[in-house]
Design an enzyme around this catalytic site. Sequence first.
Site: not given
Ligand code: ADP
Length: 286
Positions: A38, A40-41, A138, A182, A201, A231
């Site tokens: 979740g 939130g958690a 959520e 994101n 990401g 999260d």
């Molecule tokens: P969500 O998980 O909500 O889809 P993101 O994919 O943008 O969000 O990831 C959130 C954060 O996690 C990024 O800003 C980064 O700091 C870290 N992160 C995510 N994927 C990677 C990765 N492959 N390598 C390094 N850091 C990552």
Amino acid sequence: MNVTIIGSINMDLTVTTDRVPDQGETVLGKKFATYPGGKGANQAVASARLGADVHMIGAVGHDPFGTDLKAHLLNEGVDVTHVSTIQEASTGTATIIVCDNDNRIIVAPGANAYVTPEYMKGCEALLKESDMLLVQLEIPIETVEWIAGFARAHHIPLIVNPAPIQPLPESIVEGASFFTPNEREAESLQVKEEKLITTLGAQGVSFTVNGNKKIVEGFSVEVRDTTGAGDTFNGALATLLASGSGLEEACLKANVAAALSVQKEGAQGGMPTLEEVEAFIRRRST
Ligand code: ADP
């Protein structure tokens, strides 16, 4: 500092299979596992590991998952005084079918639907004592609207993590201090640039300071499981901003926390402590 997180509490039920069954068909799967989840958690656990006094507002059902999830939050140092047990509801679940390194997910909100504006009224004293509020989408959108109105009226900073993305009423757009989509969620989000903190990401995170767009680059790490990366970022960001960090420093450290989290399995698996975040920064800068 007090961080209050209002949001979903789910049990994630994960099953791995070589083939997804067709309609009416049964297949034999492989590994099955349950993970606390979740948004939130997850964000509450991330925030608590970074050292905030975290208070969770949410609801679970009157069943063993609910009992386990509350105990788990408590064990992580999260105050669950405002997590109620709903007699007539089941605990929220996410049934996750993992196949070919991709997943199909069915969320049954259950007790999360009981986090209503009416329920929030019983939490006003806690909200007023909070240095930072953090909410996702959520729980019912009317509840998020209520929170945004309350935050605005009482001048309490509010982070809205707009996930899963949906159209946002004006009261939320106006009442929140920051939005943390994101890249995909950002495409359909219409808010002021200076309120936007977009996670990219592996590329890191972008935000705007004094009208200048900035990017904190992602860290190259060995990726095991990116579930819960967002999260971790959100929980960490809430703790850091509540403890007085500037936006740039908070984004940098939350970016490190999220990068550390993707190196372990499960949404909450790799969520680091503040010491681990600072040790990582020291290692990378020498
Ligand atoms: P969500 O998980 O909500 O889809 P993101 O994919 O943008 O969000 O990831 C959130 C954060 O996690 C990024 O800003 C980064 O700091 C870290 N992160 C995510 N994927 C990677 C990765 N492959 N390598 C390094 N850091 C990552």
